[in-house]
Design an enzyme around this catalytic site. Structure first.
Site, PDB file in Angstrom:
ATOM      1  N   LYS A 281      58.778   2.888  16.825  1.00 26.02           N
ATOM      2  CA  LYS A 281      58.103   3.076  15.537  1.00 26.02           C
ATOM      3  C   LYS A 281      58.921   2.438  14.395  1.00 26.02           C
ATOM      4  O   LYS A 281      58.370   1.750  13.527  1.00 26.02           O
ATOM      5  CB  LYS A 281      57.892   4.569  15.293  1.00 26.02           C
ATOM      6  CG  LYS A 281      57.473   4.963  13.903  1.00 26.02           C
ATOM      7  CD  LYS A 281      56.074   4.491  13.525  1.00 26.02           C
ATOM      8  CE  LYS A 281      55.762   4.878  12.090  1.00 26.02           C
ATOM      9  NZ  LYS A 281      54.524   4.323  11.585  1.00 26.02           N
TER      10      LYS A 281
ATOM     11  N   LYS B 275      62.165   5.198   3.399  1.00 24.24           N
ATOM     12  CA  LYS B 275      62.787   6.125   4.356  1.00 24.24           C
ATOM     13  C   LYS B 275      62.893   5.471   5.733  1.00 24.24           C
ATOM     14  O   LYS B 275      63.930   5.533   6.396  1.00 24.24           O
ATOM     15  CB  LYS B 275      61.952   7.413   4.406  1.00 24.24           C
ATOM     16  CG  LYS B 275      62.450   8.480   5.346  1.00 24.24           C
ATOM     17  CD  LYS B 275      61.668   8.528   6.641  1.00 24.24           C
ATOM     18  CE  LYS B 275      60.176   8.723   6.437  1.00 24.24           C
ATOM     19  NZ  LYS B 275      59.436   8.727   7.715  1.00 24.24           N
TER      20      LYS B 275
END
Lengths: 292, 292
Positions: free
Chosen positions: A170, A239
């Site tokens: 991911k 992030k």
């Protein structure tokens, strides 16, 4: 039909939970600020005022929160004990592989099975049950969760037994997207500064070499400056780049594009653009080029 | 059927000329080193030992050479005069917009019409007449060249009246490809260093967010280290990044990804990899990461 406790009702979580309700699952929902649960409660979800109570008696707990810290604060030993031995926790947040490894230990202690399953796709794909899922974890837990996963997915990619592997994939995927956004913004600035409308480059590229949804979608975002209705918030994009860089650092992997991207995101955050779409990093290429 | 003088028989030019022969055009061919003309002469092309003689009496001159210098040395006032007033020069080389602007002046003086038409596509696409063409120049010249262009093209993109615009687009496009190669190589290193096979990332990405020929083609090149049979030579990739950077510099366009890419190419050239495929820049990400 399985009963689910769904925690984390942000942009994505809300749509995912709504989709599960539509598919007929019995849902308890939990969010730190309960206000966001209202649309779901209206459609028949039960509001849990804390997660420890919410997970009691359900078949599966799903979490979809914004970062490592939120996930680690949320999934305590008390929550896992109340969920109960032999039950399954389906973690769908984009968090670091290190965070998932840490949680694995906690789960083992509590006898809860952990699946990690971060997703690709924007909120509209979540609403329609058309996400791409990066799944990893024990086979038995996969079986338990499979009908739920299928109801959320356009396609499920199985990355084996180790939950953290899904998170490595991911992060790498989000890095590829951010790199495409940056490359497009540089290319658009380049042609504009040389007297050619960026849309001309967009058209030929997305019809030929780059006919993929990332180039089409983010390319048009950038051209139309469609940043204020985020599909994915810039602070979350940052992030993920930060987690990528942390993970790269810990594994001694120099990534020059990623370093540069981190600076783009920091610049945008300094400028209070955290709630914009992450493709808004393109604005700084335009500004640097004297184009806006 | 129009008669053509085709100059520049490198990897691409050779296949393009072969395709034109197959389509029935009468072809004179010229190359600095005549040896490369042999396969074409066997198929019926006439060898011109110098371009000034070769262009006499043909309808159109096509040039496909490696860089600005080669093109400027090739297309002299003598050549243009021999080609003749009212005739068309179709320049298909990937050269700088500045070079095309300079040539425009020379052409105007000689009364020759200049079309600039750099191409996207690898040698196999050239052989099959399936290139994507970036065309710009006067409408009258486009009409003259249109049947020839169509026989080379999968699709023709018209960028208007100013020849150099086509070259701006071409440089921006090659920058996007090089950026995708670099991003893929960083992402592959990242997952490998974190215990995940790069092919797993390749599969999910090229089936979902990045289902485009650039990601599929170069991604598989990198995974299989298929560098030694170049579709596009690294030295030419470097040339395009250098021209992009020169053009960006002259137009005051900072492009951080492009700067970093230039260093990758310089490293590879230092290592004598100029004749490899340009996706071989990925090897330096692997090496830097301790993976090869």
């Amino acid at each position: 039909m399985k009963t689910i406790c769904f925690a984390g009702l942000g942009l994505m979580g809300q749509e995912m939970a709504m989709n599960l309700l539509k598919k007929g699952y019995i849902l308890k929902v939990y969010n730190r600020t309960p206000l966001k649960a209202e649309p779901l409660v209206e459609k028949g979800a039960e509001l849990a005022l804390n997660l420890s109570e919410g997970v009691k008696g359900v078949d599966i707990m799903i979490t979809m929160v914004s970062d490592d810290e939120a996930l680690e604060n949320l999934v305590t030993m008390e929550v896992l004990k109340n969920l109960g031995e032999g039950k399954t926790h389906l973690s769908m947040s984009s968090v670091s592989p290190a965070c998932i490894e840490k949680l694995s230990i906690l789960h083992r202690k509590a006898g809860v099975k952990l699946l990690s399953c971060p997703v690709f796709g924007r909120p509209d794909a979540a609403r329609e049950g058309k996400l791409w899922l990066c799944l990893a974890g024990e086979d038995e837990a996969k079986e338990t969760a499979m009908d739920i996963l299928k109801s959320m997915a356009q396609k499920i990619y199985d990355f084996g037994l180790h939950p953290w592997v899904a998170n490595v994939i991911k992060l790498a995927g989000n890095f590829l997207i951010a790199s495409a956004i940056e490359a497009l913004s540089e290319a658009f600035s380049f042609v504009e500064k040389n007297g050619v409308e960026a849309i001309k480059l967009y058209n030929i590229m997305t019809e030929t070499l780059f006919s993929s949804i990332v180039y089409k979608g983010y390319g048009s975002n950038i051209l139309e400056k469609k940043y204020k209705t985020p599909g994915f918030k810039l602070r979350l994009g940052y992030k993920d780049i930060r987690l990528l860089r942390d993970t790269a650092r810990n594994s001694y992997t120099p990534m020059p594009f990623a370093s540069m991207l981190e600076d783009r995101f920091l610049r945008a955050l300094e400028d209070q653009k955290g709630d914009w779409d992450w493709s808004a990093i393109a604005e700084y290429q335009m500004t640097d080029s004297g184009l806006s």
